[in-house]
Motif scaffolding. Structure first.
Motif, short mmCIF file in Angstrom:
data_model
loop_
_atom_site.label_atom_id
_atom_site.label_comp_id
_atom_site.label_asym_id
_atom_site.label_seq_id
_atom_site.Cartn_x
_atom_site.Cartn_y
_atom_site.Cartn_z
N PHE A 165 5.40 5.13 2.55
CA PHE A 165 4.92 6.45 2.97
C PHE A 165 5.49 7.54 2.07
O PHE A 165 6.71 7.66 1.93
N THR B 53 0.85 -1.19 0.00
CA THR B 53 0.00 0.00 0.00
C THR B 53 0.89 1.24 0.00
O THR B 53 1.89 1.30 0.72
N TRP C 272 -3.52 5.26 -0.93
CA TRP C 272 -4.40 6.13 -0.14
C TRP C 272 -4.36 7.55 -0.70
O TRP C 272 -3.28 8.11 -0.93
N LEU D 67 -8.23 5.70 4.83
CA LEU D 67 -6.87 5.36 5.26
C LEU D 67 -6.81 4.00 5.96
O LEU D 67 -5.95 3.17 5.65
N VAL E 129 0.94 5.10 0.90
CA VAL E 129 0.21 6.12 1.67
C VAL E 129 0.65 7.48 1.14
O VAL E 129 1.75 7.95 1.44
N VAL F 189 -4.68 0.52 4.52
CA VAL F 189 -3.49 -0.09 5.13
C VAL F 189 -3.76 -1.46 5.75
O VAL F 189 -2.82 -2.19 6.06
#
Ligand code: NAD
Ligand code: 13P
Length: 352
Positions: A92, A7, A39, A80, A9, A84
């Motif tokens: 990130f 994922t 995200w 969010l 972010v 995750v």
């Protein structure tokens, strides 16, 4: 073993390119699930549509990376927690000022066995002293966090022009190799280095040097002056990093995250561009104003990093040791005129 789920972010300019890079690899490599969740900090576009819906419909981040297909296996998710919850590899990549809030929201929401990597250039300054973003992530979420930094102007990587990057890892070489595998493509060459702090401080501090380079451009000082600023800036980057963490290695500054990122950002980055406009306006228009006008929602990191570095310098009594870093902040807040950057560079260097 089971396949890794990734994922991302964040979904700004670099976040979107990172998702594209990763998604091209998860399709090819058996050890990863094809799908890459991304995200998205939800916003409503001028057309009235939600950004997430448009990304999922067109496969393009029309606001932050227009004209580039991300890959059909990139799924934008505005939630969010949902984005995750199944991931065991978290990437990130948001502007650094939003990470504290994001980490707070993520406490207790990530898998226990998750590995993280930060592509974020910046730091936070706490009462106890400076806190690197990878450290914020590890401490708040109780997970291991590596970093990836380098001479990586996102729009150039988006069109697959060759570049290099550096992965900084703490002690587990196998985990570093896993990140290298996830990011490497024929046009993106990634080298692992066992020096998280050095790699992350390079990526963070070069944004302050790029602001100085932008001032020099705005004052039409020419190439020699800009090269001098880059050299002095690199020297301050190394000195500051080593004062904060004695483990930082000299060799890290010769990796992509060091000298190469200083060069590319001082030539072609957003920090440079907005700082040039600031100097051309004689410091009369604020950085916030210029950022909003020139960057269409993208965010500068160098101005806030200069302030954060300045706080550390004044708190520790190091201002005299770092005239370039200190002068950049003084100019940004209007205490000195943009030309002070040159007056500084005419002075005798105070560091060896
Ligand atoms: P960006 O500059 O494009 O910033 C825009 C992003 O910030 C959007 O995704 C937006 O939704 C998000 N955002 C705005 N307000 C928010 C909020 N309140 N909470 C959470 N998110 C919010 O972002 P970027 O270019 O992806 O940069 C992310 C990091 O990567 C930065 O640290 C930057 O220094 C680094 N980086 C950028 C580049 C580049 O060329 N763009 C290259 C290398 C590293
Ligand atoms: P700017 O944020 O100044 O565009 O720098 C991008 C970058 O980090 C290139 O490696």
């Amino acid at each position: 073993g089971s396949k890794s789920k990734v994922t991302v972010v964040g979904s700004g300019n670099w976040g979107s390119v990172a998702a594209k890079l990763i998604a091209s690899n998860t399709l090819k490599l058996n050890s990863f699930h094809d799908e890459v969740r991304m995200w998205v900090f939800e916003e409503t576009l001028q057309t009235g549509e939600k950004l997430t819906d448009v990304i999922n419909k067109t496969n393009e981040n029309v606001k932050y990376l227009p004209g580039i297909k991300l890959g059909k296996n990139v799924i934008a998710d505005p939630d969010l927690d949902n984005a995750v919850k199944d991931a065991n590899m978290l990437v990130f990549v948001t502007p650094h000022q939003f990470m504290e809030g994001i980490c707070k929201r993520l406490v207790g929401k990530v898998r226990g066995d998750v590995e993280a990597i930060s592509l974020i250039k910046g730091m936070e300054v706490k009462m106890e002293g400076p806190c690197m973003i990878s450290n914020l992530i590890s401490e708040q979420l109780g997970i291991n966090c590596s970093v990836l930094m380098g001479a990586n102007i996102a729009n150039e990587i988006a069109v697959e022009k060759f570049s290099e990057a550096t992965v900084g890892y703490r002690d587990n070489r196998e985990i570093a190799e896993q990140w290298v595998k996830l990011f490497s493509t024929p046009y993106f060459m990634v080298t692992p280095v066992q020096d998280v702090e050095g790699v992350e401080l390079c990526g963070t501090l070069k944004n302050v040097v790029a602001i100085a380079a932008g001032f020099v451009d705005g004052l039409d000082m020419g190439n020699n002056t800009k090269a001098a600023i880059m050299r002095i800036g690199l020297r301050e980057m190394r000195a500051f990093s080593k004062l904060l963490f004695s483990s930082v290695r000299d060799s890290t500054f010769f990796e992509s995250c060091g000298v190469a990122d200083v060069i590319t950002t001082c030539l072609g980055g957003r920090n440079r561009k907005v700082a040039e406009a600031f100097a051309r306006n004689g410091g009369k228009r604020s950085f916030d104003d210029l950022e909003a006008e020139m960057l269409q929602g993208q965010k500068l990191q160098g101005v806030s990093t200069a302030r954060e570095v300045y706080e550390v310098l004044s708190h520790r009594g190091w201002l005299e040791l770092f005239p370039l870093f200190a002068t950049v902040h003084e100019i940004c807040v209007g205490r000195l005129p943009p030309s002070a950057i040159v007056e500084y560079s005419e002075k005798k260097p105070r560091l060896s």
